[in-house]
Design a protein around this motif. Structure first.
Motif, PDB file in Angstrom:
ATOM      1  N   LEU A  85     -84.189  12.038 -21.182  1.00  0.00           N
ATOM      2  CA  LEU A  85     -85.120  11.183 -20.090  1.00  0.00           C
ATOM      3  C   LEU A  85     -86.270  12.206 -19.629  1.00  0.00           C
ATOM      4  O   LEU A  85     -86.043  13.166 -19.986  1.00  0.00           O
ATOM      5  CB  LEU A  85     -84.059  11.117 -18.541  1.00  0.00           C
TER       6      LEU A  85
ATOM      7  N   THR B  82     -88.317  11.362 -13.827  1.00  0.00           N
ATOM      8  CA  THR B  82     -87.358  10.375 -14.011  1.00  0.00           C
ATOM      9  C   THR B  82     -87.164  10.056 -12.474  1.00  0.00           C
ATOM     10  O   THR B  82     -87.194  10.845 -12.081  1.00  0.00           O
ATOM     11  CB  THR B  82     -86.528  10.013 -14.807  1.00  0.00           C
TER      12      THR B  82
ATOM     13  N   LEU C 131     -83.110   3.624 -16.738  1.00  0.00           N
ATOM     14  CA  LEU C 131     -83.897   4.877 -16.731  1.00  0.00           C
ATOM     15  C   LEU C 131     -85.284   5.757 -16.869  1.00  0.00           C
ATOM     16  O   LEU C 131     -86.092   6.591 -16.553  1.00  0.00           O
ATOM     17  CB  LEU C 131     -82.364   5.832 -16.345  1.00  0.00           C
ATOM     18  N   LYS C 132     -85.980   5.007 -18.108  1.00  0.00           N
ATOM     19  CA  LYS C 132     -86.407   5.267 -18.919  1.00  0.00           C
ATOM     20  C   LYS C 132     -87.790   4.618 -18.856  1.00  0.00           C
ATOM     21  O   LYS C 132     -88.499   5.485 -19.485  1.00  0.00           O
ATOM     22  CB  LYS C 132     -86.106   4.880 -20.625  1.00  0.00           C
TER      23      LYS C 132
END
Length: 200
Positions: free
Chosen positions: A154, A158, A198-199
């Motif tokens: 990640l 993030t 999330l990315k």
């Protein structure tokens, strides 16, 4: 012939709490809470269901609210722990499955919505449950995401706060609100979407 051993002394500080009685009270509490809801829950009913007297309850918890906060927190933290499989996909997939199992439990499926409704009316209970459940669970899950950042899965920037919402909210909505079963295929699709979010 060896001498008769002296009887064990009771530790100072009050009566010894028998573990089997405590377990019986814990089981009775959850069964009673699922049956009648927090509003109608009483110490007397929990004790009666456990086959004990009220004094056994009050030796362990000073009030209905204290008993609820402690036992609900223990159960929530035991059922859903952030996994550490070594990769983000498997961590999230397992977290979703564990959340699904917890929310699908016959008692939890009745208790969780009732307690959420009660916290809207009872600020003291809400504060106790937030401190005992939300804060440690979110910190636990945040640790899982931080590990993924450390592994390079990640980005360093993030948004962990938003990511924590993504981890739980879809499963809760599906099982506790619209009450629609979740298949393994759904878990995989949801896992992929959470990772993509999330990315982003």
């Amino acid at each position: 012939m060896s001498p008769t051993p002296a009887p064990a002394k009771r530790p100072p500080g009050g009566p010894v709490l028998q573990k089997d009685v405590t377990r019986a009270l814990e089981t009775a509490f959850f069964e009673e809470l699922a049956a009648v809801g927090y509003g109608k829950l009483s110490i007397e009913a929990v004790a009666r269901r456990a086959g004990t007297g009220k004094a056994a309850v009050y030796r362990r918890w000073p009030s209905k609210q204290a008993m609820t906060a402690e036992l609900a927190s223990q159960a929530a933290l035991a059922y859903v722990r952030a996994p550490d499989t070594g990769n983000l996909h498997d961590d999230i997939a397992q977290f979703v499955r564990d959340t699904m199992a917890a929310l699908s439990h016959p008692l939890a499926s009745r208790i969780v919505p009732d307690l959420l409704a009660e916290t809207a009316r009872n600020e003291e209970l809400a504060s106790a449950l937030l401190a005992g459940i939300r804060t440690p669970r979110r910190e636990n899950a945040a640790g899982m995401l931080r590990l993924a950042v450390g592994r390079g899965e990640l980005p360093a920037d993030t948004d962990l706060e938003l990511g924590l919402d993504f981890l739980v909210s879809p499963t809760y909505w599906r099982l506790a609100v619209i009450r629609t079963p979740i298949s393994d295929d759904y878990v995989e699709r949801l896992t992929a979407k959470i990772i993509a979010a999330l990315k982003a």
